[in-house]
Design a protein around this motif. Structure first.
Motif, PDB file in Angstrom:
ATOM      1  N   ASN A   1      42.891  -9.638 112.262  1.00  0.00           N
ATOM      2  CA  ASN A   1      41.555  -9.066 112.106  1.00  0.00           C
ATOM      3  C   ASN A   1      40.450 -10.109 112.052  1.00  0.00           C
ATOM      4  OD1 ASN A   1      42.192  -6.244 111.917  1.00  0.00           O
ATOM      5  ND2 ASN A   1      43.098  -6.679 109.928  1.00  0.00           N
TER       6      ASN A   1
ATOM      7  N   TYR B   1      35.446 -11.602 113.914  1.00  0.00           N
ATOM      8  CA  TYR B   1      36.596 -10.739 113.705  1.00  0.00           C
ATOM      9  C   TYR B   1      36.839  -9.838 114.904  1.00  0.00           C
ATOM     10  CZ  TYR B   1      33.124  -7.191 112.435  1.00  0.00           C
ATOM     11  OH  TYR B   1      32.074  -6.314 112.453  1.00  0.00           O
ATOM     12  N   ASN B   2      37.997  -9.202 114.909  1.00  0.00           N
ATOM     13  CA  ASN B   2      38.386  -8.283 115.979  1.00  0.00           C
ATOM     14  C   ASN B   2      38.253  -6.858 115.456  1.00  0.00           C
ATOM     15  OD1 ASN B   2      39.290 -10.484 117.615  1.00  0.00           O
ATOM     16  ND2 ASN B   2      41.103 -10.575 116.341  1.00  0.00           N
ATOM     17  N   GLU B   3      37.522  -6.061 116.206  1.00  0.00           N
ATOM     18  CA  GLU B   3      37.332  -4.668 115.803  1.00  0.00           C
ATOM     19  C   GLU B   3      37.426  -3.795 117.047  1.00  0.00           C
ATOM     20  OE1 GLU B   3      34.187  -3.128 112.836  1.00  0.00           O
ATOM     21  OE2 GLU B   3      33.344  -2.877 114.839  1.00  0.00           O
ATOM     22  N   ALA B   4      38.388  -2.889 117.032  1.00  0.00           N
ATOM     23  CA  ALA B   4      38.581  -1.954 118.146  1.00  0.00           C
ATOM     24  C   ALA B   4      38.683  -2.697 119.486  1.00  0.00           C
ATOM     25  CB  ALA B   4      37.467  -0.915 118.175  1.00  0.00           C
TER      26      ALA B   4
ATOM     27  N   LYS C   1      35.652  -8.667 120.076  1.00  0.00           N
ATOM     28  CA  LYS C   1      35.342  -9.759 119.160  1.00  0.00           C
ATOM     29  C   LYS C   1      33.910  -9.550 118.665  1.00  0.00           C
ATOM     30  CE  LYS C   1      38.547 -13.177 120.846  1.00  0.00           C
ATOM     31  NZ  LYS C   1      39.466 -13.132 119.767  1.00  0.00           N
ATOM     32  N   ILE C   2      33.747  -9.553 117.360  1.00  0.00           N
ATOM     33  CA  ILE C   2      32.460  -9.275 116.726  1.00  0.00           C
ATOM     34  C   ILE C   2      32.060 -10.470 115.871  1.00  0.00           C
ATOM     35  CG2 ILE C   2      31.231  -7.708 115.148  1.00  0.00           C
ATOM     36  CD1 ILE C   2      32.161  -6.205 117.574  1.00  0.00           C
TER      37      ILE C   2
ATOM     38  N   SER D   1      29.483   4.818 111.607  1.00  0.00           N
ATOM     39  CA  SER D   1      30.166   3.539 111.437  1.00  0.00           C
ATOM     40  C   SER D   1      31.634   3.690 111.032  1.00  0.00           C
ATOM     41  CB  SER D   1      29.410   2.713 110.404  1.00  0.00           C
ATOM     42  OG  SER D   1      29.873   1.407 110.403  1.00  0.00           O
TER      43      SER D   1
ATOM     44  N   ILE E   1      34.384   3.282 112.816  1.00  0.00           N
ATOM     45  CA  ILE E   1      35.235   2.196 113.311  1.00  0.00           C
ATOM     46  C   ILE E   1      35.165   1.013 112.358  1.00  0.00           C
ATOM     47  CG2 ILE E   1      35.481   0.455 115.136  1.00  0.00           C
ATOM     48  CD1 ILE E   1      34.666   2.627 117.133  1.00  0.00           C
ATOM     49  N   HIS E   2      33.973   0.719 111.850  1.00  0.00           N
ATOM     50  CA  HIS E   2      33.796  -0.405 110.933  1.00  0.00           C
ATOM     51  C   HIS E   2      34.513  -0.131 109.608  1.00  0.00           C
ATOM     52  CE1 HIS E   2      30.960  -1.441 113.981  1.00  0.00           C
ATOM     53  NE2 HIS E   2      30.183  -0.432 113.672  1.00  0.00           N
TER      54      HIS E   2
ATOM     55  N   PHE F   1      38.172  -0.655 110.106  1.00  0.00           N
ATOM     56  CA  PHE F   1      38.470  -2.087 110.119  1.00  0.00           C
ATOM     57  C   PHE F   1      38.577  -2.614 108.692  1.00  0.00           C
ATOM     58  CE2 PHE F   1      36.608  -6.256 109.463  1.00  0.00           C
ATOM     59  CZ  PHE F   1      37.507  -7.049 110.155  1.00  0.00           C
TER      60      PHE F   1
ATOM     61  N   ASP G   1      41.762  -1.522 107.045  1.00  0.00           N
ATOM     62  CA  ASP G   1      42.885  -2.290 107.574  1.00  0.00           C
ATOM     63  C   ASP G   1      42.934  -3.670 106.916  1.00  0.00           C
ATOM     64  OD1 ASP G   1      45.134  -2.654 109.255  1.00  0.00           O
ATOM     65  OD2 ASP G   1      43.893  -3.601 110.799  1.00  0.00           O
TER      66      ASP G   1
END
Length: 147
Positions: free
Chosen positions: A38, A60-63, A66-67, A126, A128-129, A132, A135
């Motif tokens: 993550n 970080y990796n989200e869905a 790379k964010i 939000s 998805i966030h 994350f 997780d």
């Protein structure tokens, strides 16, 4: 003015809330090692380890993406066992006018609150966030239980 939103998730953890808080308060630099799938990078740019007015960044990796985000640590409250981050730079500001994350811990519960204002009504909530973050919470819990 965009549409404001607030998402709150509380999650029971098998480790103490104080241990969980400690990871994000004084040992945040270990989070990329705790959750490498993550979190790619964590850096403190100004201030000390997670103290109010510190500026930190995360990659970080989200869905599958790379964010990047850069936060101002607005508040650290050891009595409430909480930390408040205010997004000041990064990819999420393309979708939101503001994006704040608050974590708090109590006994064997950790609670995450995301407060945001969407730039347009079409911007997705939000969720998805939040997924994350939950997780990441599982990864931190697993790490603490290994000790």
């Amino acid at each position: 003015m965009g549409v404001k939103g607030k998402l709150i998730a509380s999650m029971e953890v098998k480790c103490s809330g104080h241990s969980f808080y400690d990871i994000f308060h004084t040992n945040t630099h270990h989070v990329p090692n705790i959750s490498p799938k993550n979190i790619n990078h964590f850096e403190i740019h100004e201030g000390e380890t997670m103290k109010a007015i510190s500026i930190v960044s995360w990659k970080y990796n989200e869905a599958g993406q790379k964010i990047y985000m850069r936060h101002l640590v607005e508040d650290v409250d050891p009595h409430k066992i909480s930390i408040t981050w205010k997004l000041i730079e990064g990819d999420l500001l393309e979708l939101y006018n503001y994006f704040n994350v608050i974590t708090s811990c109590d006994y064997q519960w950790t609670t995450w609150t995301i407060e945001y204002e969407k730039k347009t009504e079409d911007t997705p909530e939000s969720l998805i966030h939040l997924g994350f973050i939950l997780d990441l919470t599982n990864d931190v819990e697993a790490h603490l239980l290994e000790k």
